[in-house]
Write a protein that holds these residues in place. Sequence first.
Motif, short mmCIF file in Angstrom:
data_model
loop_
_atom_site.label_atom_id
_atom_site.label_comp_id
_atom_site.label_asym_id
_atom_site.label_seq_id
_atom_site.Cartn_x
_atom_site.Cartn_y
_atom_site.Cartn_z
N ARG A 56 -8.02 6.50 8.68
CA ARG A 56 -7.57 7.19 9.89
C ARG A 56 -7.13 6.14 10.91
O ARG A 56 -7.93 5.61 11.66
N ALA A 57 -5.82 5.85 10.90
CA ALA A 57 -5.26 4.81 11.77
C ALA A 57 -4.11 5.39 12.59
O ALA A 57 -3.39 6.27 12.12
N GLU A 58 -3.98 4.88 13.81
CA GLU A 58 -2.88 5.28 14.71
C GLU A 58 -2.41 4.07 15.47
O GLU A 58 -3.06 3.02 15.47
N VAL A 59 -1.29 4.24 16.17
CA VAL A 59 -0.71 3.18 16.98
C VAL A 59 -0.46 3.72 18.38
O VAL A 59 -0.13 4.90 18.55
N MET B 182 2.92 -3.06 13.45
CA MET B 182 1.87 -2.07 13.71
C MET B 182 2.19 -0.77 12.99
O MET B 182 1.34 -0.19 12.33
N ARG B 183 3.41 -0.31 13.16
CA ARG B 183 3.83 0.95 12.54
C ARG B 183 3.70 0.89 11.02
O ARG B 183 3.18 1.80 10.39
N ASP B 184 4.15 -0.22 10.43
CA ASP B 184 4.07 -0.38 8.98
C ASP B 184 2.63 -0.38 8.49
O ASP B 184 2.30 0.25 7.48
N GLN B 185 1.75 -1.09 9.20
CA GLN B 185 0.35 -1.15 8.78
C GLN B 185 -0.32 0.22 8.90
O GLN B 185 -1.08 0.62 8.02
N VAL B 186 -0.02 0.94 9.97
CA VAL B 186 -0.62 2.27 10.16
C VAL B 186 -0.16 3.22 9.05
O VAL B 186 -0.97 3.95 8.47
N GLU B 187 1.11 3.19 8.72
CA GLU B 187 1.62 4.05 7.64
C GLU B 187 0.95 3.72 6.32
O GLU B 187 0.54 4.62 5.58
N ALA B 188 0.81 2.44 6.02
CA ALA B 188 0.18 2.02 4.77
C ALA B 188 -1.30 2.43 4.74
O ALA B 188 -1.80 2.92 3.72
N LYS C 238 -17.79 -4.58 0.34
CA LYS C 238 -17.17 -4.76 -0.98
C LYS C 238 -16.75 -3.41 -1.57
O LYS C 238 -15.70 -3.31 -2.20
N LYS C 239 -17.56 -2.39 -1.35
CA LYS C 239 -17.19 -1.05 -1.84
C LYS C 239 -15.95 -0.53 -1.12
O LYS C 239 -15.08 0.09 -1.74
N ALA C 240 -15.85 -0.78 0.19
CA ALA C 240 -14.67 -0.36 0.95
C ALA C 240 -13.44 -1.11 0.47
O ALA C 240 -12.35 -0.54 0.37
N LEU C 241 -13.58 -2.39 0.16
CA LEU C 241 -12.47 -3.19 -0.35
C LEU C 241 -11.94 -2.58 -1.65
O LEU C 241 -10.73 -2.44 -1.83
N LYS C 242 -12.84 -2.21 -2.54
CA LYS C 242 -12.44 -1.61 -3.82
C LYS C 242 -11.83 -0.21 -3.60
O LYS C 242 -10.77 0.10 -4.16
N LYS C 243 -12.49 0.60 -2.78
CA LYS C 243 -12.05 1.98 -2.56
C LYS C 243 -10.66 2.04 -1.93
O LYS C 243 -9.79 2.79 -2.39
N TYR C 244 -10.45 1.30 -0.86
CA TYR C 244 -9.20 1.41 -0.10
C TYR C 244 -8.08 0.48 -0.58
O TYR C 244 -6.91 0.81 -0.47
N PHE C 245 -8.45 -0.70 -1.08
CA PHE C 245 -7.42 -1.69 -1.41
C PHE C 245 -7.37 -2.06 -2.89
O PHE C 245 -6.45 -2.75 -3.33
N GLY C 246 -8.38 -1.64 -3.66
CA GLY C 246 -8.38 -1.88 -5.10
C GLY C 246 -8.78 -3.28 -5.55
O GLY C 246 -8.64 -3.63 -6.72
N TYR C 247 -9.31 -4.09 -4.64
CA TYR C 247 -9.74 -5.45 -4.99
C TYR C 247 -11.24 -5.49 -5.24
O TYR C 247 -12.01 -4.73 -4.65
N ASP C 248 -11.65 -6.43 -6.11
CA ASP C 248 -13.07 -6.57 -6.45
C ASP C 248 -13.81 -7.57 -5.57
O ASP C 248 -15.03 -7.50 -5.43
#
Length: 195
Positions: A88-91, A75-81, A11-21
């Motif tokens: 830390r994401a790569e393709v 894949m490219r779009d998700q990694v960039e986002a 839940k903390k990761a959800l808030k930190k990275y994506f802004g959802y509660d």
Amino acid sequence: MMKSMKFDKAKKALKKYFGYDKFYTTQEKAIKAVLAGKDAFVLMPTGGGKSICYQIPALCREGVGVVVSPLIALMRDQVEALNQLGVRAEVLNSSLTQIKTREVEQKLIKGSLDLLYVSPEKLLTDGFLNQLSQCKLSLFAIDEAHCVSQWGHDFRPEYLKLSVLKNQFANIPRLALTATADGPTRNDICERLDL
């Protein structure tokens, strides 16, 4: 108690990275299963948040999450986002130069990735499977999982070989994710991937 602590971290990761509660019910069930080291099948509509079902556990479990996808542009779009969010994401796929491929493979070996998106063709090479066997892995996510089914609308023969993941990485949780799967297709996916 341990399950609760792991889910609190999610839940903390959800808030930190994506802004959802909070998670959607389907997301929560899948995430709890993967955090517990179990496999999961996720059927959600396009745009419904399927990717969070593997992104959050990959950020919470030790090691790199490997995402198998047939869609190079996605894949490219998700990694960039994800990179913009601090993940830390790569393709790894056929669109990369040899130099960039080696660079990404070095990051993988060093353990400096949270998520790695790969095409099924790249994943199934002996050399790459050998590389993965030397890495700490958090999960495998098989996106567009309907491609594994002969009943699916986009059957891909390479997807049939993904059962190697269960054999070679038996203790690593696997998620199969799709937006389109009727009853026979769902059963076929679970059977072919041995979920």
